[in-house]
Design an enzyme around this catalytic site. Sequence first.
Site, PDB file in Angstrom:
ATOM      1  N   CYS A 184      -0.383   2.039  -5.093  1.00  0.00           N
ATOM      2  CA  CYS A 184      -1.115   3.208  -5.576  1.00  0.00           C
ATOM      3  C   CYS A 184      -0.119   4.361  -5.699  1.00  0.00           C
ATOM      4  CB  CYS A 184      -2.208   3.594  -4.583  1.00  0.00           C
ATOM      5  SG  CYS A 184      -3.375   2.272  -4.293  1.00  0.00           S
TER       6      CYS A 184
ATOM      7  N   HIS B  21       0.853  -1.180   0.000  1.00  0.00           N
ATOM      8  CA  HIS B  21       0.000   0.000   0.000  1.00  0.00           C
ATOM      9  C   HIS B  21       0.883   1.221   0.000  1.00  0.00           C
ATOM     10  CE1 HIS B  21      -3.721  -2.072   0.511  1.00  0.00           C
ATOM     11  NE2 HIS B  21      -3.257  -2.740   1.533  1.00  0.00           N
TER      12      HIS B  21
END
Lengths: 565, 316
Positions: free
Chosen positions: B154, B112
């Site tokens: 991301c 993440h």
Amino acid sequence: QVQKFHISELELSFTQGRWNYEQWGGYDPMSTNNAKPPGVELWAIFDLPLAEIDATWKNLTHTLSGLFCASINFLESSTAFSAPRWGFKLNEGNLRYGALPREAVCTENLTPWLKLLPCRDKAGIASLLYRPSVYKGYYHSQKLKLKSSQSLGIILDQTLTVVLQPNTVSGKQLHSTGGQLQPSWSMEHLFSKKLSGKCLVSKSSRVFVEIEKGIVDNVDKAGSDVSSNNDLFVLSTAPDRSLKELDNLEVQSSSLYEYDVNNYNSDKPLNVGITWKLPLIWSCTRAPYHASRFLMGSGNERGSIAMSFLSTGLDKQLVDSSNDCSIKAVVFQVVPWYVKVYYHSLEVFIDGNSKAISEVVDKIHVTPSEDKLLPGTMEMLLKFPCSMQLATLTLDFDKGFLHIDEYPPDANQGFDIPSALVSFPEFNSSRSYPEADPLFVSPLLENFKEDGVVKSYTEVLLVPLTTPDFSMPYNVITFTCTVLALYFGSLLNALRRRIGEEERGLKKADKRGLIPLLIAKLRGQKVDPSESESTSPASLPRSKLLLKVVFVAVVAIVFHYLSNS
Amino acid sequence: MICRFNYRHMANTLSLYRTVKRLGIPDERIILMLADDMACNPRNNYPAQVFNNENHQLNLYGDNVEVDYRGYEVTVENFLRVLTGRHESAVPRSKRLLSDEGSHILLYMTGHGGDEFLKFQDNEELQSHDLADAVKQMKEKHRFKELLIMVDTCQAATLFSQLQSPGVLAIGSSMKGENSYSHHLDSDIGVSVVDRFTFHTLAFFEKLNMYSNASLNSLFNSYDPSMLLSTAYYRMDLYKRALNEVPVTNFFGSVMKTIHTDSAYTGFLAAHDAELPLSVGNNILDHVMLQNEASARRSNIEEMNVSFSKFCISFI
């Protein structure tokens, strides 16, 4: 490496799952030698002067961590290991013991363990290890035992203990108070493979099937001989040999069937299995007391550790119940420093009645914990009366605080207290099978013959500690920056801003408007500054300004003092 | 390989680990960091197995996986220590990045992330400045010749926005403001099993073997924004060679130069059979060796491979 670290004895075990002493036994050589506490357990005896042992232990943990793909290096700091004198193994201070209860055990730990075998998992018995089967079982433990001496060299003993769940148990398993229904199983069924020959480099390779004396007794009662095919069960392949336990005292004894893997190859693979002809309910022999440990108390400030010993009835069978007979138990427990145990609060209850410590505790050795330095170690020798049903020991503790950096990422799960070891020195779990061939002595049977003291590990305890609000550093930074911004902003505002200037500017703009201003400039008319309005209120803004400056300065000084003190 | 908490991140890293091993890089040259134990986790219905596809055809965990840093050991501090080589003296060799100035290093990170950071273990972040500084230190200490950074998180491209050292090539699965998406959900296991960027990377590599000379250019061009649902952005201003000249096996595989010789290897002692024809550089490790000849041989192999030494670090 063994010589570099001057190790005379070492044992490292990786275990997932808890050995279920009630169902799988506590009195046989298998559970005594191979039942290990969950996670990683490492102990080593060093052949060095006492002052150098701690540094060597640290290097040893790092080396093992790299070798076995595990975080054994977490045992390096003095808060993680202890030096028991007689509670674990009798020694002169050169033994170090450490355990990591939360360490996961998976294929990456098995890989290097297998690489130490001559044929790895390509041939021989190790080729059966289908990883999903191994890790799907109830319990698996891999152990490495090393003994180094001048005369014998280095002896490496590797053991993998797996308790598997066969899928053939159709319908419900009968769990009567006596035991459980035995399922039929075979190697192919459990591991999806058959054994096709031994490792060529190995001296001998054997598979044993042991039928415990309880079942042998049943077979004898049924009237038939304990061969591989009888009224109660049939083995899928005829064994090469069968051995009977040497037991002078009783008639019943366990029986062992041996398969020599050398006799099998890829054309004729070995698939050992057993099929029960009649449903059999069997329960194992248990240790004299079932030792269990649990936490008491609530809240994040204090609690208690309780250890209970429940009699399993074995002692009645084995020991004469005269009035002054007693059973000894040795307890060894290591508690991390943040669970601060008050050893003076030890209380003993026998069958519900509180007893004086001196009646029950024969010998006790405590190394109290030191904050952030040492864990608390307790070694106790207890004497229970033979007629006792249940004994409970309780110890109170306070929960400590850790520095914010010392919390693991999942701090809210809690912290582990490693398993305690309970051993019964008067009970011996050895089993002796006679060897037909003195040249090919089986190490497994040798282990069975060794005088093994009956021991059991208690459960790991999970203690929830108070956790800080981990978002506080972020909050403090944000808050401080805001205060500073307000301070500087106000200061600069107070010092530099001219009050009234904006209104003057607006008034000017209001009076003329932009276009008329331009036209006026073009025409050469002078722009008349409205000075008259700025002079009269001049003194008032000035005193206000002074007050503001003084106030801000005072606030700043106070803040500086507070932050510096 | 750095792997973070979700199953799919673990599957990403293990897929790449498997690919890289298949193309020839040995375990000693791979540092694998997995932040959580998914395979033997009690919640995993398939113990010791990790899949990257819902057809469950390939068990990524296999039989021979070696994880160097796992669980609580996967921290920003340890990662930076691995990169810069500044370890405590007790840290074993298998946990160190033993690269030199001729090495090509592949660094794969997944997890993440966000604008200029990558999350570690739920309580720490690795910032793009830290990464850039570590890479700069590596360059100063001559720890690599060429470095390829692949990031699948991301806003991945922001993580390498601060890099300045020459010889570094970086590709991220999405640009600033974009998310990277997972590929598909496995309803049996109950979670997504692989991310889109890594899925397409693997699809590219499954067609290759150790000796193919597909170039990095073809790899980077194979990413289709409509399939990824994000823009794979790569940064080549620090990398001097043209991408269509660099074979992917420079970073993802290890092609050994073998010289076949019929003469006896003089390093052998008399106790073993002499007159064994050997090809230097392959399968020597299968033989049982004595200590001195082992070290003699190892130094030979390392000399030859200095221009081809590949290292691969991947994290979750």
